[in-house]
Scaffold this motif. Structure first.
Motif, PDB file in Angstrom:
ATOM      1  N   LYS A  96      55.419  83.116  46.803  1.00 14.71           N
ATOM      2  CA  LYS A  96      55.105  82.265  47.954  1.00 14.71           C
ATOM      3  C   LYS A  96      55.994  81.036  47.916  1.00 14.71           C
ATOM      4  N   ARG A  97      56.380  80.570  49.106  1.00 13.00           N
ATOM      5  CA  ARG A  97      57.195  79.358  49.206  1.00 13.00           C
ATOM      6  C   ARG A  97      56.366  78.230  49.793  1.00 13.00           C
ATOM      7  N   GLY A  98      56.578  77.058  49.227  1.00 12.46           N
ATOM      8  CA  GLY A  98      55.894  75.877  49.737  1.00 12.46           C
ATOM      9  C   GLY A  98      56.793  74.676  49.574  1.00 12.46           C
ATOM     10  N   GLY A  99      56.441  73.629  50.240  1.00 18.24           N
ATOM     11  CA  GLY A  99      57.201  72.408  50.068  1.00 18.24           C
ATOM     12  C   GLY A  99      57.738  71.872  51.361  1.00 18.24           C
ATOM     13  N   GLY A 100      58.973  71.490  51.305  1.00 28.48           N
ATOM     14  CA  GLY A 100      59.606  70.767  52.378  1.00 28.48           C
ATOM     15  C   GLY A 100      59.969  69.399  51.838  1.00 28.48           C
ATOM     16  N   TYR A 101      60.514  69.392  50.636  1.00 30.56           N
ATOM     17  CA  TYR A 101      60.861  68.155  49.948  1.00 30.56           C
ATOM     18  C   TYR A 101      62.243  67.683  50.376  1.00 30.56           C
ATOM     19  N   GLU A 102      62.405  66.371  50.495  1.00 34.19           N
ATOM     20  CA  GLU A 102      63.669  65.804  50.910  1.00 34.19           C
ATOM     21  C   GLU A 102      64.695  65.798  49.775  1.00 34.19           C
ATOM     22  N   LEU A 103      64.224  65.520  48.553  1.00 39.48           N
ATOM     23  CA  LEU A 103      65.126  65.435  47.401  1.00 39.48           C
ATOM     24  C   LEU A 103      64.764  66.486  46.356  1.00 39.48           C
ATOM     25  N   PRO A 104      65.755  66.971  45.606  1.00 37.63           N
ATOM     26  CA  PRO A 104      65.458  67.959  44.562  1.00 37.63           C
ATOM     27  C   PRO A 104      64.563  67.385  43.472  1.00 37.63           C
ATOM     28  N   GLU A 105      64.678  66.082  43.218  1.00 32.13           N
ATOM     29  CA  GLU A 105      63.851  65.463  42.187  1.00 32.13           C
ATOM     30  C   GLU A 105      62.362  65.550  42.531  1.00 32.13           C
ATOM     31  N   ALA A 106      62.019  65.377  43.801  1.00 32.25           N
ATOM     32  CA  ALA A 106      60.621  65.455  44.230  1.00 32.25           C
ATOM     33  C   ALA A 106      60.086  66.873  44.047  1.00 32.25           C
ATOM     34  N   ALA A 107      60.879  67.861  44.403  1.00 34.31           N
ATOM     35  CA  ALA A 107      60.462  69.250  44.223  1.00 34.31           C
ATOM     36  C   ALA A 107      60.320  69.579  42.743  1.00 34.31           C
ATOM     37  N   PHE A 108      61.239  69.083  41.924  1.00 34.03           N
ATOM     38  CA  PHE A 108      61.196  69.340  40.482  1.00 34.03           C
ATOM     39  C   PHE A 108      59.947  68.720  39.857  1.00 34.03           C
ATOM     40  N   GLU A 109      59.656  67.473  40.204  1.00 32.82           N
ATOM     41  CA  GLU A 109      58.469  66.810  39.654  1.00 32.82           C
ATOM     42  C   GLU A 109      57.188  67.540  40.045  1.00 32.82           C
ATOM     43  N   THR A 110      57.133  68.074  41.249  1.00 23.82           N
ATOM     44  CA  THR A 110      55.966  68.838  41.691  1.00 23.82           C
ATOM     45  C   THR A 110      55.844  70.131  40.891  1.00 23.82           C
ATOM     46  N   ALA A 111      56.967  70.805  40.683  1.00 26.44           N
ATOM     47  CA  ALA A 111      56.947  72.055  39.915  1.00 26.44           C
ATOM     48  C   ALA A 111      56.527  71.804  38.472  1.00 26.44           C
ATOM     49  N   VAL A 112      57.008  70.726  37.880  1.00 19.10           N
ATOM     50  CA  VAL A 112      56.643  70.400  36.497  1.00 19.10           C
ATOM     51  C   VAL A 112      55.145  70.108  36.393  1.00 19.10           C
ATOM     52  N   ALA A 113      54.608  69.380  37.359  1.00 25.07           N
ATOM     53  CA  ALA A 113      53.171  69.086  37.349  1.00 25.07           C
ATOM     54  C   ALA A 113      52.360  70.379  37.427  1.00 25.07           C
ATOM     55  N   ALA A 114      52.768  71.287  38.288  1.00 22.45           N
ATOM     56  CA  ALA A 114      52.068  72.576  38.402  1.00 22.45           C
ATOM     57  C   ALA A 114      52.231  73.397  37.128  1.00 22.45           C
ATOM     58  N   ALA A 115      53.429  73.357  36.557  1.00 22.02           N
ATOM     59  CA  ALA A 115      53.692  74.127  35.337  1.00 22.02           C
ATOM     60  C   ALA A 115      52.875  73.615  34.161  1.00 22.02           C
ATOM     61  N   SER A 116      52.546  72.341  34.152  1.00 20.54           N
ATOM     62  CA  SER A 116      51.749  71.805  33.049  1.00 20.54           C
ATOM     63  C   SER A 116      50.374  72.475  32.991  1.00 20.54           C
ATOM     64  N   LEU A 117      49.844  72.854  34.151  1.00 21.22           N
ATOM     65  CA  LEU A 117      48.572  73.579  34.171  1.00 21.22           C
ATOM     66  C   LEU A 117      48.729  74.973  33.564  1.00 21.22           C
ATOM     67  N   ASP A 118      49.891  75.598  33.830  1.00 22.39           N
ATOM     68  CA  ASP A 118      50.168  76.904  33.225  1.00 22.39           C
ATOM     69  C   ASP A 118      50.258  76.788  31.708  1.00 22.39           C
ATOM     70  N   LEU A 119      50.843  75.699  31.222  1.00 23.99           N
ATOM     71  CA  LEU A 119      50.949  75.495  29.779  1.00 23.99           C
ATOM     72  C   LEU A 119      49.575  75.387  29.133  1.00 23.99           C
ATOM     73  N   LYS A 120      48.657  74.731  29.809  1.00 18.45           N
ATOM     74  CA  LYS A 120      47.294  74.598  29.280  1.00 18.45           C
ATOM     75  C   LYS A 120      46.626  75.956  29.156  1.00 18.45           C
ATOM     76  N   GLU A 121      47.042  76.899  29.997  1.00 17.97           N
ATOM     77  CA  GLU A 121      46.506  78.264  29.947  1.00 17.97           C
ATOM     78  C   GLU A 121      47.352  79.169  29.051  1.00 17.97           C
ATOM     79  N   ARG A 122      48.267  78.567  28.291  1.00 20.04           N
ATOM     80  CA  ARG A 122      49.147  79.269  27.337  1.00 20.04           C
ATOM     81  C   ARG A 122      50.003  80.338  28.015  1.00 20.04           C
ATOM     82  N   ARG A 123      50.558  80.009  29.169  1.00 20.20           N
ATOM     83  CA  ARG A 123      51.485  80.903  29.861  1.00 20.20           C
ATOM     84  C   ARG A 123      52.907  80.443  29.583  1.00 20.20           C
ATOM     85  N   ASN A 124      53.815  81.380  29.460  1.00 15.91           N
ATOM     86  CA  ASN A 124      55.236  81.043  29.389  1.00 15.91           C
ATOM     87  C   ASN A 124      55.661  80.503  30.745  1.00 15.91           C
TER      88      ASN A 124
END
Length: 93
Positions: free
Chosen positions: A22-50
């Motif tokens: 699925k695609r989501g977003g509409g971010y103006e800068l790559p940094e904003a999209a990256f920070e959002t992805a990292v925040a979401a990925a941190s939840l995956d880390l808590k669930e011990r996902r690669n």
């Protein structure tokens, strides 16, 4: 172990994040999209996902605002690069 993958894709009209087909977003800068992805990925880390995060720049002119030497991201990167080579803590002099 399960895998979480985030693709940050640059397009002419902005940046999107692709996750689980699925695609989501509409971010103006790559940094904003990256920070959002990292925040979401941190939840995956808590669930011990690669986790895999990739960034794909569009073909064409570079984002001169993000790459300008006087910009905040450029200053932070310069500070990180200078402290990484000396073994000192970031921000330390």
């Amino acid at each position: 172990m399960s895998q979480a993958s985030y693709r940050i894709i640059g397009r002419a009209d902005g940046w999107v994040i692709e996750h689980d087909g699925k695609r989501g977003g509409g971010y103006e800068l790559p940094e904003a999209a990256f920070e959002t992805a990292v925040a979401a990925a941190s939840l995956d880390l808590k669930e011990r996902r690669n986790v895999n995060i990739s960034v794909e720049f569009p073909e064409g002119p570079e984002d001169t605002e993000a790459l300008a030497t006087g910009s905040e991201p450029a200053q932070q990167r310069a500070q990180f690069d200078s402290s990484a080579g000396t073994g000192s803590e970031p921000g330390g002099r």
